[in-house]
Write an enzyme that holds these catalytic residues in place. Structure first.
Site, PDB file in Angstrom:
ATOM      1  N   ASP A  10       0.834  -1.207   0.000  1.00  0.00           N
ATOM      2  CA  ASP A  10       0.000   0.000   0.000  1.00  0.00           C
ATOM      3  C   ASP A  10       0.866   1.254   0.000  1.00  0.00           C
ATOM      4  OD1 ASP A  10      -2.276   1.494   0.057  1.00  0.00           O
ATOM      5  OD2 ASP A  10      -2.806   1.057   2.133  1.00  0.00           O
ATOM      6  N   GLY A  11       0.329   2.317  -0.547  1.00  0.00           N
ATOM      7  CA  GLY A  11       1.008   3.617  -0.479  1.00  0.00           C
ATOM      8  C   GLY A  11       1.603   4.087  -1.791  1.00  0.00           C
ATOM      9  N   HIS A  18       2.658   3.117  -8.842  1.00  0.00           N
ATOM     10  CA  HIS A  18       2.484   1.680  -9.084  1.00  0.00           C
ATOM     11  C   HIS A  18       3.683   1.112  -9.849  1.00  0.00           C
ATOM     12  CE1 HIS A  18      -1.467   1.930  -7.483  1.00  0.00           C
ATOM     13  NE2 HIS A  18      -2.003   2.578  -8.487  1.00  0.00           N
ATOM     14  N   LEU A  74      11.110 -20.368  -4.273  1.00  0.00           N
ATOM     15  CA  LEU A  74      10.036 -19.509  -3.752  1.00  0.00           C
ATOM     16  C   LEU A  74       8.789 -19.537  -4.643  1.00  0.00           C
ATOM     17  CD1 LEU A  74       9.428 -16.885  -1.779  1.00  0.00           C
ATOM     18  CD2 LEU A  74       9.842 -15.672  -3.908  1.00  0.00           C
TER      19      LEU A  74
HETATM   20  C1  FPP Z   1      -2.258   0.127  -3.206  1.00  0.00           C
HETATM   21  O1  FPP Z   1      -1.684   1.404  -3.129  1.00  0.00           O
HETATM   22  C2  FPP Z   1      -1.645  -0.611  -4.287  1.00  0.00           C
HETATM   23  C3  FPP Z   1      -2.310  -1.223  -5.294  1.00  0.00           C
HETATM   24  C4  FPP Z   1      -3.769  -1.244  -5.404  1.00  0.00           C
HETATM   25  C5  FPP Z   1      -1.577  -1.884  -6.383  1.00  0.00           C
HETATM   26  C6  FPP Z   1      -0.382  -2.629  -5.952  1.00  0.00           C
HETATM   27  C7  FPP Z   1       0.423  -2.982  -7.120  1.00  0.00           C
HETATM   28  C8  FPP Z   1       1.754  -2.919  -7.174  1.00  0.00           C
HETATM   29  C9  FPP Z   1       2.614  -2.565  -6.047  1.00  0.00           C
HETATM   30  C10 FPP Z   1       2.474  -3.319  -8.383  1.00  0.00           C
HETATM   31  C11 FPP Z   1       2.194  -4.745  -8.644  1.00  0.00           C
HETATM   32  C12 FPP Z   1       3.151  -5.341  -9.488  1.00  0.00           C
HETATM   33  C13 FPP Z   1       2.927  -6.454 -10.175  1.00  0.00           C
HETATM   34  C14 FPP Z   1       4.053  -7.132 -10.748  1.00  0.00           C
HETATM   35  C15 FPP Z   1       1.586  -7.017 -10.410  1.00  0.00           C
HETATM   36  P1  FPP Z   1      -2.607   2.673  -3.349  1.00  0.00           P
HETATM   37  O2  FPP Z   1      -2.664   2.957  -4.797  1.00  0.00           O
HETATM   38  O3  FPP Z   1      -3.949   2.421  -2.739  1.00  0.00           O
HETATM   39  O4  FPP Z   1      -1.833   3.760  -2.571  1.00  0.00           O
HETATM   40  P2  FPP Z   1      -2.467   4.996  -1.774  1.00  0.00           P
HETATM   41  O5  FPP Z   1      -3.256   4.403  -0.631  1.00  0.00           O
HETATM   42  O6  FPP Z   1      -1.290   5.755  -1.339  1.00  0.00           O
HETATM   43  O7  FPP Z   1      -3.350   5.748  -2.728  1.00  0.00           O
END
Ligand code: FPP
Length: 260
Positions: A40-41, A57, A151
């Site tokens: 998250d974040g 992302h 893994l």
């Molecule tokens: C939440 O942060 C994150 C997500 C919904 C997406 C997570 C995805 C990735 C880290 C990349 C994934 C990579 C692969 C290879 C599939 P947020 O957008 O809600 O953050 P915020 O709370 O700060 O708005």
């Protein structure tokens, strides 16, 4: 003056704590077999830099690569990453489209390395509803790594914990109705086998980044006895030292599974 001294002391002890979290030290303790992460974040990371959310992302994707590498080196058996929840469809189309392209970009870039490192890719979530290009990329990675026994890198994609439990209950009910399953046979073990995680053992450690302290519909059944670790670090800033720190904290906790 007192405040300056206090600050210095805090910073100093934080720094020396960090020093304990070396790979070498962590390997002396018990390594959690299954780590689950709510990444998250990303949005806040981007906002802080006046960048679009998708930049967060994209940076988060690079952290997935680094975290997978370290977890594998440490001998972690499974790493489940919450990459897209059933609730994430509510986000703006541009962001959803970007998130749906990330598995392709990630696997397009890193799959050869993952194969080389003996990583096995899996997916937990509802394939229905995912764009064909996303499924194609994930299925290819699953096929190309199926003989690996290092893994397990498990992407939770289009995943929701409650939906997963309802789906399992429905399947069990259908079997009972058909007469292929006796209701006396239904126990926790059998129920687990009907979940999307099937043969994966339950996570030992759950990490959530960005300071939010909630589960957001993630692995509701499987996390029943896991250790939870919440950190303020935003996912794109999550470095090796933070994973080592999380495992170090896990090693200090005594897991009793309801016993004494
Ligand atoms: C939440 O942060 C994150 C997500 C919904 C997406 C997570 C995805 C990735 C880290 C990349 C994934 C990579 C692969 C290879 C599939 P947020 O957008 O809600 O953050 P915020 O709370 O700060 O708005």
């Amino acid at each position: 003056m007192l405040n300056i001294l206090k600050n210095w002391k805090n910073q100093h002890s934080a720094a020396s704590n960090m020093e304990c979290y070396t790979k070498e030290n962590i390997l002396k303790g018990e390594i959690p077999e299954h780590i689950a992460i709510i990444m998250d974040g990303n949005g806040r990371w981007a906002k802080k830099r006046a960048m679009p959310r998708i930049a967060g992302h994209h940076e988060g994707m690079k952290v997935v690569r680094q975290t997978t590498k370290l977890a594998n080196e440490l001998g972690v058996k499974a790493l489940t990453l919450y990459a897209f929840s059933t609730e994430n469809w509510k986000r703006p189309k541009l962001e959803v489209d970007f998130l749906m392209k990330l598995p392709e970009e990630f696997l397009g870039t890193y799959l050869p390395e993952l194969v080389e490192e003996n990583v096995r890719v899996r997916m937990t979530g509802d394939r229905e509803g995912l764009p064909p290009h996303t499924i194609r990329a994930v299925e290819k990675a699953i096929r190309d790594t199926e003989n690996n026994d290092g893994l397990i890198l498990n992407f939770a994609l289009n995943y929701g914990g409650r939906a997963e439990i309802v789906r399992a209950a429905k399947k069990i009910a259908e079997e009972a109705k058909k007469g292929t399953l006796n209701t006396e046979e239904i126990d926790e073990k059998l129920f687990s086998d009907y979940l999307m995680t099937e043969t994966l053992q339950d996570p030992d450690l759950l990490i959530r980044t960005s300071g939010e302290i909630r589960l957001s519909n993630f692995m509701l059944w499987q996390l029943a006895y896991s250790e939870f670790l919440f950190t303020d670090v935003l996912w794109p800033d999550f470095k090796d030292v933070h994973l080592l720190q999380a495992i170090g904290e896990y090693q200090r906790r005594g897991r009793r599974f309801g016993g004494i």
